[in-house]
Design a protein around this motif. Structure first.
Motif, PDB file in Angstrom:
ATOM      1  N   THR A  47     -47.736 -54.838  84.807  1.00 61.73           N
ATOM      2  CA  THR A  47     -47.155 -55.609  83.702  1.00 61.73           C
ATOM      3  C   THR A  47     -48.006 -55.582  82.440  1.00 61.73           C
ATOM      4  O   THR A  47     -47.543 -55.977  81.375  1.00 61.73           O
ATOM      5  N   GLY A  48     -49.257 -55.189  82.596  1.00 58.92           N
ATOM      6  CA  GLY A  48     -50.169 -55.219  81.447  1.00 58.92           C
ATOM      7  C   GLY A  48     -50.636 -56.632  81.130  1.00 58.92           C
ATOM      8  O   GLY A  48     -51.158 -56.898  80.050  1.00 58.92           O
ATOM      9  N   LEU A  49     -50.416 -57.549  82.088  1.00 58.74           N
ATOM     10  CA  LEU A  49     -50.862 -58.938  81.896  1.00 58.74           C
ATOM     11  C   LEU A  49     -52.203 -59.139  82.603  1.00 58.74           C
ATOM     12  O   LEU A  49     -52.574 -58.338  83.467  1.00 58.74           O
ATOM     13  N   SER A  50     -52.866 -60.219  82.278  1.00 56.46           N
ATOM     14  CA  SER A  50     -54.148 -60.462  82.945  1.00 56.46           C
ATOM     15  C   SER A  50     -53.893 -61.011  84.350  1.00 56.46           C
ATOM     16  O   SER A  50     -52.803 -61.546  84.637  1.00 56.46           O
ATOM     17  N   ARG A  51     -54.891 -60.925  85.194  1.00 59.56           N
ATOM     18  CA  ARG A  51     -54.732 -61.427  86.564  1.00 59.56           C
ATOM     19  C   ARG A  51     -54.515 -62.929  86.567  1.00 59.56           C
ATOM     20  O   ARG A  51     -53.791 -63.451  87.408  1.00 59.56           O
ATOM     21  N   VAL A  52     -55.151 -63.614  85.611  1.00 57.74           N
ATOM     22  CA  VAL A  52     -54.996 -65.075  85.520  1.00 57.74           C
ATOM     23  C   VAL A  52     -53.531 -65.427  85.228  1.00 57.74           C
ATOM     24  O   VAL A  52     -52.941 -66.316  85.849  1.00 57.74           O
ATOM     25  N   THR A  53     -52.928 -64.658  84.323  1.00 58.24           N
ATOM     26  CA  THR A  53     -51.526 -64.896  83.959  1.00 58.24           C
ATOM     27  C   THR A  53     -50.605 -64.611  85.150  1.00 58.24           C
ATOM     28  O   THR A  53     -49.691 -65.387  85.453  1.00 58.24           O
ATOM     29  N   VAL A  54     -50.881 -63.500  85.834  1.00 60.74           N
ATOM     30  CA  VAL A  54     -50.071 -63.132  87.009  1.00 60.74           C
ATOM     31  C   VAL A  54     -50.186 -64.233  88.062  1.00 60.74           C
ATOM     32  O   VAL A  54     -49.179 -64.685  88.624  1.00 60.74           O
ATOM     33  N   ARG A  55     -51.428 -64.708  88.268  1.00 57.94           N
ATOM     34  CA  ARG A  55     -51.654 -65.733  89.291  1.00 57.94           C
ATOM     35  C   ARG A  55     -50.866 -66.999  88.958  1.00 57.94           C
ATOM     36  O   ARG A  55     -50.278 -67.624  89.830  1.00 57.94           O
ATOM     37  N   LYS A  56     -50.844 -67.345  87.687  1.00 60.39           N
ATOM     38  CA  LYS A  56     -50.152 -68.565  87.260  1.00 60.39           C
ATOM     39  C   LYS A  56     -48.635 -68.444  87.515  1.00 60.39           C
ATOM     40  O   LYS A  56     -48.006 -69.384  88.002  1.00 60.39           O
ATOM     41  N   ALA A  57     -48.096 -67.261  87.207  1.00 68.66           N
ATOM     42  CA  ALA A  57     -46.656 -67.048  87.428  1.00 68.66           C
ATOM     43  C   ALA A  57     -46.327 -67.128  88.914  1.00 68.66           C
ATOM     44  O   ALA A  57     -45.349 -67.768  89.315  1.00 68.66           O
ATOM     45  N   ILE A  58     -47.170 -66.481  89.730  1.00 66.85           N
ATOM     46  CA  ILE A  58     -46.918 -66.476  91.181  1.00 66.85           C
ATOM     47  C   ILE A  58     -47.046 -67.893  91.752  1.00 66.85           C
ATOM     48  O   ILE A  58     -46.218 -68.323  92.562  1.00 66.85           O
ATOM     49  N   MET A  63     -44.610 -72.705  94.072  1.00 66.43           N
ATOM     50  CA  MET A  63     -44.315 -74.138  93.958  1.00 66.43           C
ATOM     51  C   MET A  63     -42.818 -74.382  93.964  1.00 66.43           C
ATOM     52  O   MET A  63     -42.348 -75.390  94.478  1.00 66.43           O
ATOM     53  N   ASP A  64     -42.054 -73.451  93.417  1.00 71.96           N
ATOM     54  CA  ASP A  64     -40.609 -73.635  93.352  1.00 71.96           C
ATOM     55  C   ASP A  64     -39.874 -73.060  94.569  1.00 71.96           C
ATOM     56  O   ASP A  64     -38.649 -72.984  94.571  1.00 71.96           O
ATOM     57  N   GLY A  65     -40.636 -72.652  95.564  1.00 71.64           N
ATOM     58  CA  GLY A  65     -40.024 -72.215  96.815  1.00 71.64           C
ATOM     59  C   GLY A  65     -39.378 -70.838  96.759  1.00 71.64           C
ATOM     60  O   GLY A  65     -38.626 -70.467  97.650  1.00 71.64           O
TER      61      GLY A  65
END
Ligand code: 16G
Length: 244
Positions: A47-58, A63-65
């Motif tokens: 995605t070209g995103l940082s690992r922190v950003t990816v972790r937050k999305a995941i 959390m939303d199941g």
């Protein structure tokens, strides 16, 4: 993941963009249940995103199941289930109900044992003096998806050993010719505790239905006191009303 054709847009937090992208792919079936998501590092590269950003999305998807994380085996798409309509006009068991829907039911015993009853339970269950209670708490699944957590209390006269309830309580009782003939069921709203949410694979604080059932034998004696939490995102309880 490539099937979901990620494209970063301008505007809005990046983690939310990735979250929404994956959420849409899961909800419309492009990412099927049980699909393993690429590892965090790989998703960051894709995605070209940082690992922190990816972790937050995941984490938000977890959390939303929508995504389940298992230690050692990574993240995968959580099984999705359509809402279930449960009629309030028939006295059925979980096992019978799932069987009727063509789903495989299973139960995981979370705890069980024989207990001394509280004064309220002595009265409610009409226990003889010195009577004890068999109590069992089960996580109930259909096609592997957790739907409810139920705690049933019965006199040991009917269930001497709760650990022998393998699948169905009602089936176990029917072996001795016992079958509740009516029940009073009360449904109220509740929020799941962190522990319940984890077992039901949904988010902490999610809405659920708290159900309390007192079932009676034809003689009028109470056979079962069961309380449970049912997933609010899956269950619809439906009653037919007639003009009096
Ligand atoms: C249902 C009943 C529960 C009963 C159980 C028996 C509701 C809200 N509750 O889950 O009171 O103990 O069925 O199911 O419907 P089993 O025979 O599969 O164990």
């Amino acid at each position: 993941f490539s099937a979901t054709s990620w494209q970063q847009r301008s505007g809005g937090p990046r983690y939310l963009q990735l979250y929404r992208h994956l959420e849409a792919a899961i909800k419309d079936g492009r990412l099927a249940a049980a699909t393993t998501l690429p590892a965090e590092r790989e998703l960051a590269t894709l995605t070209g995103l940082s690992r922190v950003t990816v972790r937050k999305a995941i984490s938000q998807l977890v959390m939303d199941g929508l995504v389940v994380q298992r230690r050692g085996s990574g993240s995968f798409v959580a099984p999705q289930m359509k809402r279930l309509e449960q009629s309030l006009s028939a006295l059925t068991s979980f096992t019978e109900d799932m069987h009727r829907r063509g789903k495989a039911s299973s139960s995981e015993t979370l705890s069980c044992g024989i207990y001394l009853p509280s004064p309220e339970e002595i009265i409610a269950l009409g226990l003889p003096s010195g009577g004890q209670i068999s109590r069992i708490t089960r996580l109930r699944r259909a096609d592997g998806i957790p739907l409810a957590i139920e705690t049933s209390s019965l006199s040991t006269e009917f269930i001497p050993d709760p650990s022998c309830i393998e699948t169905s309580l009602y089936e176990k009782l029917s072996v001795d010719g016992i079958r509740p003939s009516r029940a009073i069921q009360r449904i109220s709203a509740c929020k799941l505790t962190p522990e319940q949410a984890q077992l039901l694979e949904v988010s902490e604080g999610d809405a659920a239905l708290y159900i309390d059932r007192t079932a009676y034998l034809p003689s009028g004696r109470v056979i079962e006191l069961t309380t449970g939490v049912y997933r609010g995102d899956i269950y619809d309880f439906v009653a037919e009303l007639r003009n009096a």
